[in-house]
Design an enzyme around this catalytic site. Structure first.
Site, PDB file in Angstrom:
ATOM      1  N   GLY A 136       0.815  -1.225   0.000  1.00 14.88           N
ATOM      2  CA  GLY A 136       0.000   0.000   0.000  1.00 14.88           C
ATOM      3  C   GLY A 136       0.842   1.264   0.000  1.00 14.88           C
ATOM      4  O   GLY A 136       1.542   1.557  -0.970  1.00 14.88           O
ATOM      5  N   GLU A 192     -12.336  -7.703   3.296  1.00 10.46           N
ATOM      6  CA  GLU A 192     -13.393  -7.701   2.293  1.00 10.46           C
ATOM      7  C   GLU A 192     -14.567  -8.550   2.792  1.00 10.46           C
ATOM      8  O   GLU A 192     -14.387  -9.415   3.661  1.00 10.46           O
ATOM      9  CB  GLU A 192     -12.877  -8.366   1.005  1.00 10.46           C
ATOM     10  CG  GLU A 192     -11.655  -7.729   0.404  1.00 10.46           C
ATOM     11  CD  GLU A 192     -11.963  -6.480  -0.389  1.00 10.46           C
ATOM     12  OE1 GLU A 192     -13.127  -6.315  -0.819  1.00 10.46           O
ATOM     13  OE2 GLU A 192     -11.058  -5.650  -0.544  1.00 10.46           O
ATOM     14  N   LYS A 207       1.611 -10.380  -3.880  1.00  5.17           N
ATOM     15  CA  LYS A 207       2.560  -9.307  -3.556  1.00  5.17           C
ATOM     16  C   LYS A 207       3.994  -9.809  -3.527  1.00  5.17           C
ATOM     17  O   LYS A 207       4.910  -9.130  -4.003  1.00  5.17           O
ATOM     18  CB  LYS A 207       2.174  -8.681  -2.211  1.00  5.17           C
ATOM     19  CG  LYS A 207       0.850  -7.920  -2.289  1.00  5.17           C
ATOM     20  CD  LYS A 207       0.319  -7.588  -0.915  1.00  5.17           C
ATOM     21  CE  LYS A 207      -0.987  -6.827  -0.978  1.00  5.17           C
ATOM     22  NZ  LYS A 207      -1.679  -6.790   0.325  1.00  5.17           N
ATOM     23  N   GLY A 304      -5.788   0.942   2.316  1.00  2.84           N
ATOM     24  CA  GLY A 304      -6.592   2.104   2.700  1.00  2.84           C
ATOM     25  C   GLY A 304      -6.536   3.186   1.634  1.00  2.84           C
ATOM     26  O   GLY A 304      -5.576   3.269   0.857  1.00  2.84           O
TER      27      GLY A 304
HETATM   28  N1  NAP Z   1      -8.415  -1.027  -1.177  1.00  2.00           N
HETATM   29  C1  NAP Z   1      -7.133  -1.020  -0.801  1.00  2.00           C
HETATM   30  O1  NAP Z   1      -6.798  -0.695   0.352  1.00  2.00           O
HETATM   31  C2  NAP Z   1      -6.071  -1.381  -1.793  1.00  2.00           C
HETATM   32  C3  NAP Z   1      -4.715  -1.388  -1.384  1.00  2.00           C
HETATM   33  C4  NAP Z   1      -3.710  -1.694  -2.313  1.00  2.00           C
HETATM   34  C5  NAP Z   1      -4.068  -1.999  -3.607  1.00  2.00           C
HETATM   35  N2  NAP Z   1      -5.397  -2.004  -3.979  1.00  2.00           N
HETATM   36  C6  NAP Z   1      -5.721  -2.330  -5.359  1.00  2.00           C
HETATM   37  O2  NAP Z   1      -6.290  -1.170  -5.967  1.00  2.00           O
HETATM   38  C7  NAP Z   1      -7.232  -1.565  -6.961  1.00  2.00           C
HETATM   39  C8  NAP Z   1      -8.559  -0.861  -6.677  1.00  2.00           C
HETATM   40  O3  NAP Z   1      -9.008  -1.262  -5.385  1.00  2.00           O
HETATM   41  P1  NAP Z   1     -10.274  -0.552  -4.694  1.00  2.00           P
HETATM   42  O4  NAP Z   1     -10.246  -1.001  -3.292  1.00  2.00           O
HETATM   43  O5  NAP Z   1     -10.278   0.887  -5.011  1.00  2.00           O
HETATM   44  O6  NAP Z   1     -11.482  -1.286  -5.457  1.00  2.00           O
HETATM   45  P2  NAP Z   1     -12.992  -0.821  -5.527  1.00  2.00           P
HETATM   46  O7  NAP Z   1     -13.337   0.038  -4.372  1.00  2.00           O
HETATM   47  O8  NAP Z   1     -13.795  -2.040  -5.776  1.00  2.00           O
HETATM   48  O9  NAP Z   1     -13.020   0.103  -6.829  1.00  2.00           O
HETATM   49  C9  NAP Z   1     -12.997  -0.376  -8.145  1.00  2.00           C
HETATM   50  C10 NAP Z   1     -13.850   0.556  -8.986  1.00  2.00           C
HETATM   51  O10 NAP Z   1     -13.670   0.210 -10.351  1.00  2.00           O
HETATM   52  C11 NAP Z   1     -14.941   0.187 -10.968  1.00  2.00           C
HETATM   53  N3  NAP Z   1     -14.940  -0.686 -12.125  1.00  2.00           N
HETATM   54  C12 NAP Z   1     -15.015  -2.039 -12.168  1.00  2.00           C
HETATM   55  N4  NAP Z   1     -14.988  -2.477 -13.435  1.00  2.00           N
HETATM   56  C13 NAP Z   1     -14.896  -1.381 -14.223  1.00  2.00           C
HETATM   57  C14 NAP Z   1     -14.828  -1.181 -15.619  1.00  2.00           C
HETATM   58  N5  NAP Z   1     -14.878  -2.212 -16.470  1.00  2.00           N
HETATM   59  N6  NAP Z   1     -14.735   0.071 -16.090  1.00  2.00           N
HETATM   60  C15 NAP Z   1     -14.708   1.126 -15.244  1.00  2.00           C
HETATM   61  N7  NAP Z   1     -14.784   0.994 -13.902  1.00  2.00           N
HETATM   62  C16 NAP Z   1     -14.863  -0.243 -13.388  1.00  2.00           C
HETATM   63  C17 NAP Z   1     -15.865  -0.300  -9.873  1.00  2.00           C
HETATM   64  O11 NAP Z   1     -17.188   0.004 -10.183  1.00  2.00           O
HETATM   65  P3  NAP Z   1     -18.388  -0.870  -9.530  1.00  2.00           P
HETATM   66  O12 NAP Z   1     -18.262  -0.700  -8.047  1.00  2.00           O
HETATM   67  O13 NAP Z   1     -19.586  -0.277 -10.108  1.00  2.00           O
HETATM   68  O14 NAP Z   1     -18.142  -2.286  -9.973  1.00  2.00           O
HETATM   69  C18 NAP Z   1     -15.343   0.460  -8.663  1.00  2.00           C
HETATM   70  O15 NAP Z   1     -15.897   1.743  -8.569  1.00  2.00           O
HETATM   71  C19 NAP Z   1      -7.301  -3.096  -6.909  1.00  2.00           C
HETATM   72  O16 NAP Z   1      -6.435  -3.634  -7.862  1.00  2.00           O
HETATM   73  C20 NAP Z   1      -6.780  -3.414  -5.503  1.00  2.00           C
HETATM   74  O17 NAP Z   1      -6.196  -4.690  -5.421  1.00  2.00           O
HETATM   75  C21 NAP Z   1      -6.390  -1.693  -3.099  1.00  2.00           C
END
Ligand code: NAP
Length: 431
Positions: A136, A192, A207, A304
């Site tokens: 992160g 999750e 990772k 986060g």
């Molecule tokens: N969350 C963390 O703390 C964290 C930390 C490190 C890395 N990451 C990485 O960061 C990335 C994003 O994570 P996140 O937590 O932000 O996920 P998230 O909250 O689920 O956000 C993903 C977004 O992308 C949208 N989406 C899905 N398919 C799409 C498409 N085909 N075209 C356009 N938009 C689309 C989703 O829309 P809908 O909701 O409508 O489907 C949602 O708004 C992932 O790869 C995750 O592994 C996350």
């Protein structure tokens, strides 16, 4: 070619996407001054463009049409934050083919499709950066790639999953059950709704695939990494571990000795005096050993909205700096690596914690010790409890360093003994 300004397009307006948009809107002057050039977020694409995300975006910035980003010749950097494999891979490859640099936090995608993405980036002369994909907000990839550039990285031991670390911390210090700790992690937003990837160790595996590939400059593949999660961890073993002076952690371990590498993910007992033992709750840490620097540890928030957005924006700034200096083809973070020889798992040497549930009869401990001894495994210490359940007693042994193949041979024999009533519980031990 030198430019006057850089434009970025963001795909995915979820948790991290929102954090990235906030930073662009609130920290524009820092981003511009550190980049040495004006950097502007031009478009954000998401499937859902009606939900209020609590940020006031300029008119026309939101779109649900991916082509508004991928086909826009003005956009230099594509930030992929939708997660998963499909359609993320397609979007990333299309961006690369269109000559755009890519920043992603998608560890699952990079871990699996590293070769395809690195190959396409090399062919099209663009940069792929993924600081947020490991740890992160912790700047481990750049820290290792740049700050430790003069080192041969010999060993990495890392706590890379906040959900698992939170659960193990709660089990250790508050004697919570696994299920209660998981529920609390979900309620606090650290886990999750479907925690499978986290608790079964696959998120950590994604990772460490990326981290070890970069550390060793050789391609480490998912299939080469044995993975064991924390679902089966029982409080009993956390308690005995404490008596021996250890704490339970889910570790990603990567080592390279000579030409052979070994990478694995498993729960382990970490000596309370080790730096990693004090990494608690949702925090992550990467402990590594370089041949020149010696031991060093990176610590911080591994997930986060804002910590992860911080890492994403640092990639954007680095790419913008490269572009502004006309150096965009000089250096790549995600680059192709040669396959590496993997050490045979049986050759890996480790201390072990063993818990046997045995019939309460004289001679049983001596028989177990005999089998271990025959297979070159020495016993460092033993705990035998008097508490009896149906005339069975737990016997817990800490061994000296032993070869995994010798341990497997011993356990096969011991588990088949009549006096041994349950499959032996085994954990590796890190001093
Ligand atoms: N969350 C963390 O703390 C964290 C930390 C490190 C890395 N990451 C990485 O960061 C990335 C994003 O994570 P996140 O937590 O932000 O996920 P998230 O909250 O689920 O956000 C993903 C977004 O992308 C949208 N989406 C899905 N398919 C799409 C498409 N085909 N075209 C356009 N938009 C689309 C989703 O829309 P809908 O909701 O409508 O489907 C949602 O708004 C992932 O790869 C995750 O592994 C996350």
């Amino acid at each position: 070619m030198k430019k006057d300004s850089i434009k970025a397009g963001l795909i995915g307006f979820g948790t991290i996407g929102r954090g990235v948009a906030k930073l662009f809107l609130n920290s524009g002057s820092i981003i511009n001054s550190k980049s040495g050039i004006a950097v502007e977020l031009k478009k954000i694409c998401d499937l859902d463009i009606t939900t209020d995300r609590g940020i006031k975006l300029p008119e026309g910035m939101l779109t649900s049409n991916i082509n508004d980003i991928l086909n826009d010749p003005e956009i230099d950097i594509v930030i992929e934050l939708i997660g998963g494999y499909k359609p993320a891979l397609d979007f990333v490859l299309r961006a690369i083919q269109a000559g755009k640099h890519v920043v992603t936090a998608n560890k699952a995608l990079l871990s699996k499709y590293w070769d395809e993405i690195a190959g396409a980036a090399a062919k099209n002369g663009v940069q792929i950066m993924a600081e947020a994909s490991v740890g992160g907000g912790i700047p481990i990839l750049r820290g290792m790639d740049k700050g430790l550039a003069a080192n041969r990285i010999e060993k990495i031991m890392a706590i890379l999953n906040g959900t698992c670390n939170y659960i193990l911390t709660k089990m250790t210090f508050e004697k919570m059950t696994f299920d209660a700790a998981l529920k609390e992690a979900q309620a606090k937003g650290f886990a999750e709704a479907d925690p499978t990837l986290d608790i079964e160790g696959f998120d950590t595996m994604h990772k460490i695939t990326i981290l070890s590939t970069m550390a060793f400059g050789s391609r480490i593949k998912e299939g080469d990494i044995p993975v064991e999660g924390i679902k089966k961890v029982d409080y009993t073993d956390i308690e005995y571990a404490g008596e021996f002076g250890y704490v339970m952690k889910l570790l990603a371990v990567a080592e390279k000795e000579g030409a052979a590498a070994s990478v694995r993910v498993h729960p382990a007992l970490v000596n309370k005096k080790h730096l990693l033992a004090s990494v608690n709750n949702e925090f992550n840490a990467i402990y590594l050993k370089g041949d020149a620097v010696g031991e060093t540890m990176f610590y911080g928030r591994g997930a986060g909205e804002m910590p992860t957005a911080s890492a994403v924006l640092s990639d954007v700034i680095y790419i913008a700096r490269d572009i502004s200096h006309g150096l965009e083809h000089i250096e790549k973070t995600v680059k192709s690596g040669q396959p590496v020889k993997m050490q045979k798992p049986g050759d890996i040497i480790s201390k072990y914690y063993l818990r046997f549930n045995v019939v309460d009869k004289t001679g049983v401990l001596a028989s177990i010790a005999g089998v271990l001894g025959k297979n070159n495994i020495g016993i460092e210490s033993v705990i035998q409890k008097v508490q009896k359940q149906h005339f069975q007693v737990p016997v817990v042994i800490m061994t000296y360093a032993a070869k995994e193949s010798d341990m497997n041979k011993s356990l096969k024999k011991i588990n088949a003994m009549k006096a041994v009533k349950e499959k032996t519980v085994v954990y590796r031990v890190v001093d």
